[in-house]
Design a protein around this motif. Structure first.
Motif, PDB file in Angstrom:
ATOM      1  N   ILE A  17       0.853  -1.188   0.000  1.00  0.00           N
ATOM      2  CA  ILE A  17       0.000   0.000   0.000  1.00  0.00           C
ATOM      3  C   ILE A  17       0.893   1.244   0.000  1.00  0.00           C
ATOM      4  O   ILE A  17       1.811   1.348   0.821  1.00  0.00           O
ATOM      5  N   PRO A  18       0.645   2.211  -0.890  1.00  0.00           N
ATOM      6  CA  PRO A  18       1.461   3.428  -0.944  1.00  0.00           C
ATOM      7  C   PRO A  18       1.348   4.247   0.348  1.00  0.00           C
ATOM      8  O   PRO A  18       0.271   4.366   0.923  1.00  0.00           O
ATOM      9  N   CYS A  19       2.483   4.814   0.768  1.00  0.00           N
ATOM     10  CA  CYS A  19       2.545   5.631   1.986  1.00  0.00           C
ATOM     11  C   CYS A  19       2.490   7.118   1.628  1.00  0.00           C
ATOM     12  O   CYS A  19       3.052   7.548   0.624  1.00  0.00           O
ATOM     13  N   TYR A  20       1.816   7.869   2.504  1.00  0.00           N
ATOM     14  CA  TYR A  20       1.642   9.306   2.309  1.00  0.00           C
ATOM     15  C   TYR A  20       1.938  10.049   3.606  1.00  0.00           C
ATOM     16  O   TYR A  20       1.773   9.507   4.695  1.00  0.00           O
ATOM     17  N   SER A  21       2.328  11.301   3.453  1.00  0.00           N
ATOM     18  CA  SER A  21       2.472  12.191   4.605  1.00  0.00           C
ATOM     19  C   SER A  21       1.600  13.410   4.349  1.00  0.00           C
ATOM     20  O   SER A  21       1.186  13.679   3.218  1.00  0.00           O
ATOM     21  N   ALA A  22       1.324  14.136   5.417  1.00  0.00           N
ATOM     22  CA  ALA A  22       0.483  15.332   5.306  1.00  0.00           C
ATOM     23  C   ALA A  22       1.352  16.526   4.947  1.00  0.00           C
ATOM     24  O   ALA A  22       2.243  16.908   5.711  1.00  0.00           O
ATOM     25  N   ALA A  23       1.095  17.118   3.781  1.00  0.00           N
ATOM     26  CA  ALA A  23       1.794  18.334   3.387  1.00  0.00           C
ATOM     27  C   ALA A  23       1.245  19.516   4.176  1.00  0.00           C
ATOM     28  O   ALA A  23       1.971  20.458   4.495  1.00  0.00           O
ATOM     29  N   SER A  24      -0.047  19.445   4.511  1.00  0.00           N
ATOM     30  CA  SER A  24      -0.690  20.466   5.338  1.00  0.00           C
ATOM     31  C   SER A  24      -1.936  19.865   5.961  1.00  0.00           C
ATOM     32  O   SER A  24      -2.451  18.855   5.493  1.00  0.00           O
ATOM     33  N   VAL A  64     -16.279   2.909  -0.856  1.00  0.00           N
ATOM     34  CA  VAL A  64     -14.848   2.656  -0.753  1.00  0.00           C
ATOM     35  C   VAL A  64     -14.216   2.899  -2.119  1.00  0.00           C
ATOM     36  O   VAL A  64     -14.691   2.380  -3.135  1.00  0.00           O
ATOM     37  N   ARG A  65     -13.134   3.690  -2.123  1.00  0.00           N
ATOM     38  CA  ARG A  65     -12.452   4.021  -3.382  1.00  0.00           C
ATOM     39  C   ARG A  65     -11.012   3.532  -3.433  1.00  0.00           C
ATOM     40  O   ARG A  65     -10.473   3.338  -4.509  1.00  0.00           O
ATOM     41  N   GLY A  66     -10.378   3.400  -2.233  1.00  0.00           N
ATOM     42  CA  GLY A  66      -8.973   3.002  -2.235  1.00  0.00           C
ATOM     43  C   GLY A  66      -8.408   2.886  -0.840  1.00  0.00           C
ATOM     44  O   GLY A  66      -9.103   3.075   0.155  1.00  0.00           O
ATOM     45  N   LEU A  67      -7.107   2.563  -0.798  1.00  0.00           N
ATOM     46  CA  LEU A  67      -6.380   2.439   0.461  1.00  0.00           C
ATOM     47  C   LEU A  67      -5.114   3.268   0.380  1.00  0.00           C
ATOM     48  O   LEU A  67      -4.513   3.417  -0.689  1.00  0.00           O
ATOM     49  N   ALA A  68      -4.708   3.808   1.513  1.00  0.00           N
ATOM     50  CA  ALA A  68      -3.462   4.557   1.626  1.00  0.00           C
ATOM     51  C   ALA A  68      -2.896   4.304   3.019  1.00  0.00           C
ATOM     52  O   ALA A  68      -3.635   3.964   3.944  1.00  0.00           O
ATOM     53  N   ALA A  69      -1.603   4.472   3.180  1.00  0.00           N
ATOM     54  CA  ALA A  69      -0.961   4.311   4.484  1.00  0.00           C
ATOM     55  C   ALA A  69      -0.488   5.678   4.965  1.00  0.00           C
ATOM     56  O   ALA A  69       0.197   6.394   4.239  1.00  0.00           O
ATOM     57  N   LEU A  70      -0.889   6.025   6.191  1.00  0.00           N
ATOM     58  CA  LEU A  70      -0.499   7.306   6.796  1.00  0.00           C
ATOM     59  C   LEU A  70       0.374   7.040   8.011  1.00  0.00           C
ATOM     60  O   LEU A  70       0.254   5.995   8.654  1.00  0.00           O
ATOM     61  N   GLU A  71       1.219   7.998   8.348  1.00  0.00           N
ATOM     62  CA  GLU A  71       2.108   7.844   9.488  1.00  0.00           C
ATOM     63  C   GLU A  71       1.297   7.723  10.777  1.00  0.00           C
ATOM     64  O   GLU A  71       0.486   8.594  11.089  1.00  0.00           O
ATOM     65  N   THR A  72       1.497   6.640  11.504  1.00  0.00           N
ATOM     66  CA  THR A  72       0.756   6.389  12.740  1.00  0.00           C
ATOM     67  C   THR A  72       0.990   7.505  13.753  1.00  0.00           C
ATOM     68  O   THR A  72       0.049   7.997  14.372  1.00  0.00           O
TER      69      THR A  72
END
Length: 123
Positions: A17-24, A64-72
């Motif tokens: 699963i692709p990982c993402y971070s919050a830009a804002s 449901v459209r997709g999955l993403a991984a966010l920093e815990t």
């Protein structure tokens, strides 16, 4: 984002699963940016309740459209977002030009869940 629907949601297998971070983040919506890495998810580890929650559409208009991984660690620092009943308030995210509700597939509310938490994206 890993595109997925209720019908294509896996019951077993390991998927990156692709990982993402919050830009804002403005307190309501996080603008996500790709980190360029993935995290493996073993779908056979989901309980029946977690699987049903992950694949549950909120009606005709919110699916449901997709999955993403966010920093815990980042998710744990959001006081205005709660994933536990009775006062659930989802996280809003903007990704690739679209807005989504983000709900964790599993949420323990601690860092023992790993560096990333996989969220279901619905809109």
């Amino acid at each position: 984002m890993y595109p997925i629907t209720r019908e294509t949601f896996p019951r077993t297998g390991i998927i990156e699963i692709p990982c993402y971070s919050a830009a804002s983040y403005d307190g309501d919506t996080a603008i996500l940016q790709p980190e360029g890495v993935t995290t493996p998810v073993d779908f056979s580890q989901l309980t029946q309740e977690e699987f049903e929650s992950a694949t549950h559409d909120q009606g005709r208009d919110v699916m449901v459209r997709g999955l993403a991984a966010l920093e815990t660690r980042w998710l744990l620092g959001l006081p205005e977002v709660t994933f536990r009943p009775p006062y659930r308030k989802p996280l809003g995210v903007r990704l690739e030009g679209s807005w989504y509700y983000a709900w964790p597939l599993r949420w323990h509310g601690t860092l023992d869940g790993g560096e990333y938490t996989v969220v279901r994206l619905s809109n």
